[in-house]
Motif scaffolding. Structure first.
Motif, short mmCIF file in Angstrom:
data_model
loop_
_atom_site.label_atom_id
_atom_site.label_comp_id
_atom_site.label_asym_id
_atom_site.label_seq_id
_atom_site.Cartn_x
_atom_site.Cartn_y
_atom_site.Cartn_z
N LEU A 21 -6.40 -7.55 4.09
CA LEU A 21 -7.46 -7.32 5.07
C LEU A 21 -7.56 -5.84 5.46
O LEU A 21 -8.65 -5.27 5.51
CB LEU A 21 -7.22 -8.18 6.31
N LEU A 22 -6.41 -5.21 5.72
CA LEU A 22 -6.42 -3.81 6.12
C LEU A 22 -6.78 -2.90 4.96
O LEU A 22 -7.32 -1.81 5.18
CB LEU A 22 -5.05 -3.42 6.70
N ALA A 23 -6.46 -3.32 3.73
CA ALA A 23 -6.85 -2.52 2.57
C ALA A 23 -8.36 -2.47 2.42
O ALA A 23 -8.93 -1.45 2.02
CB ALA A 23 -6.22 -3.09 1.31
N VAL A 24 -9.02 -3.56 2.78
CA VAL A 24 -10.49 -3.59 2.72
C VAL A 24 -11.08 -2.67 3.79
O VAL A 24 -12.05 -1.94 3.55
CB VAL A 24 -11.00 -5.03 2.91
N VAL A 25 -10.46 -2.68 4.98
CA VAL A 25 -10.99 -1.88 6.08
C VAL A 25 -10.60 -0.41 5.96
O VAL A 25 -11.44 0.49 6.10
CB VAL A 25 -10.50 -2.45 7.43
N GLY A 26 -9.31 -0.16 5.72
CA GLY A 26 -8.81 1.21 5.75
C GLY A 26 -8.44 1.82 4.43
O GLY A 26 -7.95 2.95 4.39
N GLY A 27 -8.55 1.06 3.34
CA GLY A 27 -8.22 1.59 2.04
C GLY A 27 -6.83 1.20 1.59
O GLY A 27 -6.04 0.60 2.34
N PRO A 28 -6.49 1.54 0.34
CA PRO A 28 -5.18 1.15 -0.21
C PRO A 28 -3.99 1.68 0.59
O PRO A 28 -2.96 1.02 0.68
CB PRO A 28 -5.20 1.76 -1.62
N ARG A 29 -4.12 2.89 1.16
CA ARG A 29 -3.00 3.45 1.91
C ARG A 29 -2.68 2.61 3.14
O ARG A 29 -1.51 2.38 3.46
CB ARG A 29 -3.35 4.88 2.33
N GLY A 63 -3.21 -0.57 3.42
CA GLY A 63 -2.56 -1.79 2.93
C GLY A 63 -1.10 -1.56 2.61
O GLY A 63 -0.25 -2.39 2.92
N ALA A 64 -0.78 -0.40 2.00
CA ALA A 64 0.61 -0.09 1.66
C ALA A 64 1.46 0.09 2.91
O ALA A 64 2.61 -0.37 2.97
CB ALA A 64 0.66 1.17 0.80
N ILE A 65 0.91 0.75 3.92
CA ILE A 65 1.65 0.93 5.18
C ILE A 65 1.90 -0.42 5.84
O ILE A 65 2.99 -0.68 6.39
CB ILE A 65 0.88 1.86 6.12
N THR A 66 0.92 -1.31 5.80
CA THR A 66 1.08 -2.64 6.39
C THR A 66 2.19 -3.42 5.69
O THR A 66 3.01 -4.07 6.34
CB THR A 66 -0.24 -3.42 6.29
N VAL A 67 2.20 -3.35 4.36
CA VAL A 67 3.25 -4.04 3.60
C VAL A 67 4.63 -3.50 3.99
O VAL A 67 5.58 -4.25 4.18
CB VAL A 67 3.01 -3.90 2.09
N ALA A 68 4.74 -2.17 4.10
CA ALA A 68 6.03 -1.56 4.45
C ALA A 68 6.48 -1.98 5.84
O ALA A 68 7.65 -2.34 6.03
CB ALA A 68 5.92 -0.04 4.37
N LEU A 69 5.58 -1.96 6.82
CA LEU A 69 5.94 -2.32 8.18
C LEU A 69 6.33 -3.79 8.31
O LEU A 69 7.41 -4.13 8.81
CB LEU A 69 4.79 -2.00 9.13
#
Length: 278
Positions: free
Chosen positions: A230-238, A240-246
């Motif tokens: 969801l966040l990758a769609v809104v904010g881009g791949p970066r 999404g990657a930060i969300t996965v890490a957190l």
């Protein structure tokens, strides 16, 4: 400040691992001392994992197959001190939490951290010995098959080799509470103590921890994939990657905390009473 322990149960040692009792004991300890344990989990599990996730560079985009694997290996080769430091911090945290939960004399947080640091060299040495033994055992199984039938037979031999590795790790999985809460400082004594304590219970312990790992994996996938998409769609791949890490680091920290509590519960179940311990 010390933790509140649930009743230790009957003084007679149990000969059969009770997974349900271990789970209830671990959950009870975490629930009764959640403020202290969450702070320690954040310090020793969450922060090191986040540091590794955010500092380590990512492989170049577009790489596939062997090239992608080589890129990952190159990153690990360059950043291995940071990765090693993260593992050491998490190992110290695991031992400190175990010492806090079941250490002698109801230690404070400061005393538990000191006990975890003192037990860390023994833990590392014992795990290196176990790892060497597992590697040697697997090699002794694989080499004859490789000499007889090449790759096809080697692949078949992986089944008994992996079974041997899992069995050895099941027999030695109580090393952490033995060195942290039991006070054993000789790595070979710690290995032998775990071997004796898990006698007749290796399969049940292994099954319990495999199920725990599988459940954590499912939670990790659900907790990271949907929000990251969801966040990758809104904010881009970066984003999404930060969300996965957190979120992934949070799940991993929770799993490490639960592992410390469950290992302690299993040790308290199966270890002989103090007057009977060698």
């Amino acid at each position: 400040m010390s933790v509140n322990l649930p009743p230790a149960g009957p003084s007679a040692p149990r000969t059969r691992f009770d997974a349900n009792a271990a789970w209830k004991s671990a959950a009870g300890v975490i629930r009764a001392n959640r403020q202290i344990l969450l702070v320690m989990a954040g310090l020793f599990f969450l922060l090191p994992q986040l540091a590794v996730d955010f500092i380590l560079p990512e492989p170049a985009p577009g790489l596939e197959g062997e090239a992608a694997g080589e890129a990952v290996l190159a990153i690990y080769a360059s950043w291995w001190p940071l990765i090693l430091l993260g593992f050491v911090a998490q190992g110290a945290g695991l031992l400190a939490i175990i010492a806090l939960i079941a250490g002698r004399g109801r230690p404070s947080v400061r005393e538990s951290i000191a006990a975890g640091l003192k037990a860390l060299p023994t833990m590392i040495a014992a795990q290196l010995v176990v790892g060497a033994g597992v590697g040697l055992g697997m090699l002794l199984i694989l080499l004859p098959f490789a000499a007889i039938g090449g790759e096809a037979m080697t692949g078949l031999a992986l089944i008994p080799a992996l079974a041997l590795a899992m069995w050895i790790y099941a027999r030695t999985m109580l090393i952490a509470p033995i060195v942290a809460a039991g006070g054993v400082r000789n790595p070979f004594e710690a290995i032998l103590a775990s071997w004796r304590t898990t006698n007749g219970n290796a399969s049940r312990l292994l099954l319990f921890f495999v199920l725990l790992l599988l459940a954590t994996t499912v939670i990790y996938l659900v907790a990271t994939s949907v929000p990251a998409a969801l966040l990758a769609v809104v904010g881009g791949p970066r984003a999404g990657a930060i969300t996965v890490a957190l979120l992934g680091s949070l799940v991993a920290a929770a799993f490490s905390l639960l592992t410390a509590a469950v290992l302690t519960a299993a040790w308290r179940q199966l270890a002989p009473p103090p007057q009977a311990r060698p």
